[in-house]
Scaffold this motif. Structure first.
Motif, mmCIF file in Angstrom:
data_model
loop_
_atom_site.group_PDB
_atom_site.id
_atom_site.type_symbol
_atom_site.label_atom_id
_atom_site.label_comp_id
_atom_site.label_asym_id
_atom_site.label_seq_id
_atom_site.Cartn_x
_atom_site.Cartn_y
_atom_site.Cartn_z
ATOM 1 N N ALA A 85 0.833 -1.216 0.000
ATOM 2 C CA ALA A 85 0.000 0.000 0.000
ATOM 3 C C ALA A 85 0.862 1.259 0.000
ATOM 4 O O ALA A 85 0.586 2.216 -0.732
ATOM 5 N N LEU A 86 1.910 1.250 0.799
ATOM 6 C CA LEU A 86 2.792 2.429 0.856
ATOM 7 C C LEU A 86 3.533 2.650 -0.461
ATOM 8 O O LEU A 86 3.702 3.792 -0.892
ATOM 9 N N LEU A 92 1.089 4.176 -2.907
ATOM 10 C CA LEU A 92 0.755 5.567 -2.581
ATOM 11 C C LEU A 92 1.951 6.516 -2.641
ATOM 12 O O LEU A 92 1.769 7.731 -2.592
ATOM 13 N N SER A 93 3.151 5.980 -2.764
ATOM 14 C CA SER A 93 4.348 6.823 -2.690
ATOM 15 C C SER A 93 4.421 7.935 -3.740
ATOM 16 O O SER A 93 4.985 8.997 -3.447
ATOM 17 N N LEU A 131 2.215 9.941 -4.440
ATOM 18 C CA LEU A 131 1.541 11.101 -3.843
ATOM 19 C C LEU A 131 2.524 11.960 -3.055
ATOM 20 O O LEU A 131 2.423 13.189 -3.050
ATOM 21 N N SER A 146 5.205 2.253 -9.373
ATOM 22 C CA SER A 146 4.784 2.150 -7.972
ATOM 23 C C SER A 146 3.473 1.404 -7.832
ATOM 24 O O SER A 146 3.316 0.575 -6.928
ATOM 25 N N LEU A 147 2.523 1.692 -8.715
ATOM 26 C CA LEU A 147 1.256 0.962 -8.669
ATOM 27 C C LEU A 147 1.470 -0.511 -9.010
ATOM 28 O O LEU A 147 0.906 -1.389 -8.350
#
Length: 149
Positions: free
Chosen positions: A106-107, A110-111, A113, A136-137
């Protein structure tokens, strides 16, 4: 990324190649039996390593910013500390790795962002942001999927 820049083409090739280890670990988890745990453990190690790498990227961005804030340096070291904190339950014999794979996945997802919100002082090309988001996704979602399986 930018078709006119050969370095961008190489960045994209090597960036996407960086998804291959997690894909192999996902295949190991799907294969089951003795490979399942090895796939989970390898996936955790790779996700934590790449998350730490992202922190290094943020550190470099903060260092390059003429008006870097203390919070940027704090964010930059957080991925390494989070990776270590997620590893320690295994050392203590607690439930591991699935819950912590989900956290790391998850991190990672979301990174990007943080790139936008905390490092706005560093101007980056839109193509870089697209590549960063895709990688990242991709890594984050594969890591979460491995946690769920």
């Amino acid at each position: 990324m930018d078709d006119e820049n050969p370095a961008s083409a190489w960045a994209a090739r090597f960036g996407y190649a960086g998804l291959l280890p997690q894909a192999v670990f996902l295949a190991m988890v799907l294969a089951g039996d003795g490979l399942r745990w090895v796939g989970q453990a390898g996936s955790f190690a790779y996700a934590a390593l790449i998350f730490s790498f992202v922190g290094g990227l943020w550190w470099g961005q903060a260092m390059a910013a003429p008006t870097a804030r203390a919070s940027q340096f704090g964010l930059a070291v957080a991925p390494s500390l989070i990776g270590l904190a997620c590893f320690m339950p295994w050392v203590w014999g607690l439930a591991w790795p699935a819950p912590y794979l989900a956290v790391l996945g998850a991190l990672l997802a979301l990174s990007p962002l943080i790139d936008r919100l905390a490092f706005d002082t560093v101007k980056q090309a839109a193509a870089w942001h697209r590549l960063r988001l895709r990688l990242s996704l991709g890594l984050g979602l594969m890591t979460v999927l491995i946690a769920i399986l």
